[in-house]
Scaffold this motif. Structure first.
Motif, PDB file in Angstrom:
ATOM      1  N   THR A   1       3.220   9.518  -5.536  1.00  0.00           N
ATOM      2  CA  THR A   1       3.559  10.837  -4.973  1.00  0.00           C
ATOM      3  C   THR A   1       5.032  11.187  -5.154  1.00  0.00           C
ATOM      4  OG1 THR A   1       3.903   9.803  -2.837  1.00  0.00           O
ATOM      5  CG2 THR A   1       1.735  10.738  -3.232  1.00  0.00           C
TER       6      THR A   1
ATOM      7  N   SER B   1      -2.980   2.052  -5.867  1.00  0.00           N
ATOM      8  CA  SER B   1      -2.875   3.404  -5.301  1.00  0.00           C
ATOM      9  C   SER B   1      -4.266   4.041  -5.329  1.00  0.00           C
ATOM     10  CB  SER B   1      -1.890   4.248  -6.122  1.00  0.00           C
ATOM     11  OG  SER B   1      -2.408   4.451  -7.418  1.00  0.00           O
ATOM     12  N   THR B   2      -4.516   4.957  -4.418  1.00  0.00           N
ATOM     13  CA  THR B   2      -5.851   5.571  -4.348  1.00  0.00           C
ATOM     14  C   THR B   2      -6.179   6.297  -5.653  1.00  0.00           C
ATOM     15  OG1 THR B   2      -4.784   7.385  -3.197  1.00  0.00           O
ATOM     16  CG2 THR B   2      -6.027   5.833  -1.854  1.00  0.00           C
ATOM     17  N   SER B   3      -5.127   6.740  -6.351  1.00  0.00           N
ATOM     18  CA  SER B   3      -5.376   7.472  -7.598  1.00  0.00           C
ATOM     19  C   SER B   3      -5.975   6.573  -8.683  1.00  0.00           C
ATOM     20  CB  SER B   3      -4.070   8.097  -8.104  1.00  0.00           C
ATOM     21  OG  SER B   3      -3.133   7.077  -8.347  1.00  0.00           O
TER      22      SER B   3
ATOM     23  N   GLU C   1       1.465   4.024  -3.216  1.00  0.00           N
ATOM     24  CA  GLU C   1       1.198   5.453  -2.987  1.00  0.00           C
ATOM     25  C   GLU C   1       2.439   6.290  -3.288  1.00  0.00           C
ATOM     26  OE1 GLU C   1      -1.638   6.608  -2.761  1.00  0.00           O
ATOM     27  OE2 GLU C   1      -2.765   4.841  -2.118  1.00  0.00           O
ATOM     28  N   ARG C   2       3.618   5.777  -2.842  1.00  0.00           N
ATOM     29  CA  ARG C   2       4.834   6.562  -3.042  1.00  0.00           C
ATOM     30  C   ARG C   2       5.286   6.552  -4.501  1.00  0.00           C
ATOM     31  NH1 ARG C   2       8.189   6.121   2.609  1.00  0.00           N
ATOM     32  NH2 ARG C   2       9.667   7.438   1.482  1.00  0.00           N
TER      33      ARG C   2
ATOM     34  N   GLY D   1       0.838  -1.205   0.000  1.00  0.00           N
ATOM     35  CA  GLY D   1       0.000   0.000   0.000  1.00  0.00           C
ATOM     36  C   GLY D   1       0.870   1.251   0.000  1.00  0.00           C
TER      37      GLY D   1
END
Ligand SMILES: Nc1nc2c(ncn2[C@@H]2O[C@H](COP(=O)(O)OP(=O)(O)OP(=O)(O)O)[C@@H](O)[C@H]2O)c(=O)[nH]1
Length: 474
Positions: free
Chosen positions: A51, A75-77, A47-48, A43
């Motif tokens: 970002t 990723s949430t995106s 994400e990283r 997770g």
């Protein structure tokens, strides 16, 4: 929701420059952010990737041995539409990764799968890299999604390669290593428990002489704890204060485990000298493993048996075999020029009457009383033994006829001064003695006994309660 997301996407994606340093930094950051690799790790990874690495979306996809997806972490995106579509997208990429090499897929070249999610996301390119599985480990791939084609795919491929290798190591190699380490720890714990509680002496010393293992039996028998042993500048000196013995102990340590046990006599904390047998083995790393048995009690019991086999059970003095053996030893010594001795054969007078009047038990008590008084008249090095019945032999070291006479007179005095109470009545015991001083003609014990017996016969003949010295030619 879907409309607003789509409205925010660039309509005509353009090539995006790639910042190699940024990608590299992101990889380093992800790797050092977590020591455990689990769902949370992936997770954080996806994400990283978004970002910090410059991707627009990322996922980690895992499947089982039957190739069914078991876990996907997005990723949430990536959440631009229903989950089912998203799973279909990652499965489609996974299906393309069969060769095991990195993938670069583009919308422009139509290599990007035609699943609806890619369109909804507005994906222009996808970089994917497989994570090889192994026995019992998950396998799958990592993927980065771009809405604008990256100028170069290489840095992302390398980034996923590094992250994939890291994850694979953590998923496969590390658990194996951990399992092995756990197994090893268990084995070590088992051996340690065996060593610690075994009813044998087990210890290990390092090549610097320090104690590394000291089991409970060592502590119980020697009285020192391992810390106390190591507090001594030379631990071995605690047990073997004599440097010569210490050197022998050290020299006895073999390189091969030996079934041959050697006997040593170490000291304990209380000053007791133990009888122990040891097998000592030097290991290739210089450590010495010592396995020993404390045989002190056994030795004592053996010595007791030997001693008892030499003692007359009624009177406690040496028995016939032992006193004759001691006579022979003194003869050998004296004939080699050593110190001479005097033999005195003693026989209780009218002992038959004691038995007749007071029974056999009374007779036994009289024999014990006589021996007690006789023992008190002798020096430590003298020996007294029972030849049989009421006949005894005394060996007086470095004594002549006068000394023999003196001992007899002392005994005579004691016998008169200390009558034995038989049936409540005091009875004075008397004895007669034949004295034979060692002479050069005495080759065997029989020679000495014959002369002492002749003198004893004369003492009886002259009225008893006296000693006669054998005279040569008599
Ligand atoms: N109570 C007892 N009597 C024993 C033992 N061994 C031998 N005797 C007895 O010692 C007595 C020895 O008697 P004799 O050989 O006749 O000698 P004595 O009566 O002492 O006479 P003299 O030696 O001539 O003074 C015998 O009655 C034996 O039975 C023993 O272990 N216990």
């Amino acid at each position: 929701m879907r409309a607003s997301v789509l409205r925010n996407q660039p309509c005509a994606p353009a090539d995006r420059p790639v910042d190699d340093a940024r990608v590299l930094r992101a990889v380093g950051g992800i790797m050092s952010a977590s020591s455990s690799v689990d769902a949370r790790f992936f997770g954080m990874l996806v994400e990283r990737c978004v970002t910090e690495m410059g991707a627009d979306g990322a996922w980690a996809h895992f499947h089982d041995e039957a190739d069914s997806p078991v876990q996907t972490v997005f990723s949430t995106s990536c959440q631009v539409s229903g989950r089912g579509d998203l799973a279909a997208a990652s499965a489609a990429v996974h299906a393309l990764l069969r060769g095991g090499a990195a993938l670069y897929l583009e919308k422009r070249s139509a290599s990007l799968p035609q699943t609806p999610w890619f369109a909804r996301f507005g994906a222009a390119a996808c970089v994917a890299y497989p994570i090889g599985g192994g026995e019992g480990a998950l396998a799958g791939h990592l993927a980065l999604l771009f809405r604008a084609r990256p100028g170069r795919a290489g840095p992302y491929i390398h980034a996923l390669q590094a992250l994939g290798a890291f994850a694979r190591h953590a998923l496969l190699v590390r658990p194996c290593r951990d399992r092995e380490a756990d197994g090893l720890r268990e084995v070590v714990a088992q051996y340690e428990a065996v060593f610690q509680t075994a009813p044998v002496l087990v210890n290990v010393f390092g090549d610097d002489g320090k104690c590394l293992l000291w089991n409970e039996e060592c502590e119980r028998r020697f009285g020192w704890t391992m810390e106390e042993v190591n507090a001594h500048p030379e631990p071995l000196a605690l047990f073997y204060p004599d440097p010569a013995v210490r050197a022998q102990v050290k020299a006895s340590v073999g390189a091969e485990p030996s079934r041959l046990f050697r006997e040593w006599h170490p000291l304990t904390r209380s000053g007791e000298t133990l009888s122990t047998i040891w097998s000592n083995t030097r290991m290739p790393n210089g450590r010495v493993i010592n396995i020993g048995l404390d045989i002190t009690e056994r030795k004592r019991a053996e010595a007791d048996i030997v001693r008892l086999s030499r003692i007359d059970s009624l009177t406690g003095c040496w028995n016939r075999a032992e006193i004759l053996d001691r006579l022979s030893q003194r003869l050998v010594w004296a004939n080699r020029g050593g110190a001479g001795f005097t033999a005195m054969m003693l026989d209780l007078d009218h002992f038959k009457q004691v038995n007749d009047c007071h029974g056999h038990l009374g007779g036994d008590a009289a024999l014990q009383h006589f021996c007690e008084l006789l023992r008190a008249c002798l020096r430590e090095n003298d020996a007294m033994g029972r030849l049989g019945g009421e006949e005894f032999l005394v060996l007086l070291d470095e004594a002549d006829a006068r000394a023999g006479h003196a001992v007899f007179e002392r005994l005579r005095f004691c016998l008169h001064a200390q009558p034995i109470s038989l049936g409540g009545v005091p009875a004075v015991l008397t004895a007669s003695a034949g004295i034979a001083v060692f002479g050069l003609g005495d080759a065997t014990a029989t020679d000495v006994l014959r002369r002492a017996d002749q003198a004893l016969y004369q003492a009886k003949h002259r009225g008893r309660d006296q000693a006669v010295v054998h005279q040569a030619g008599a």
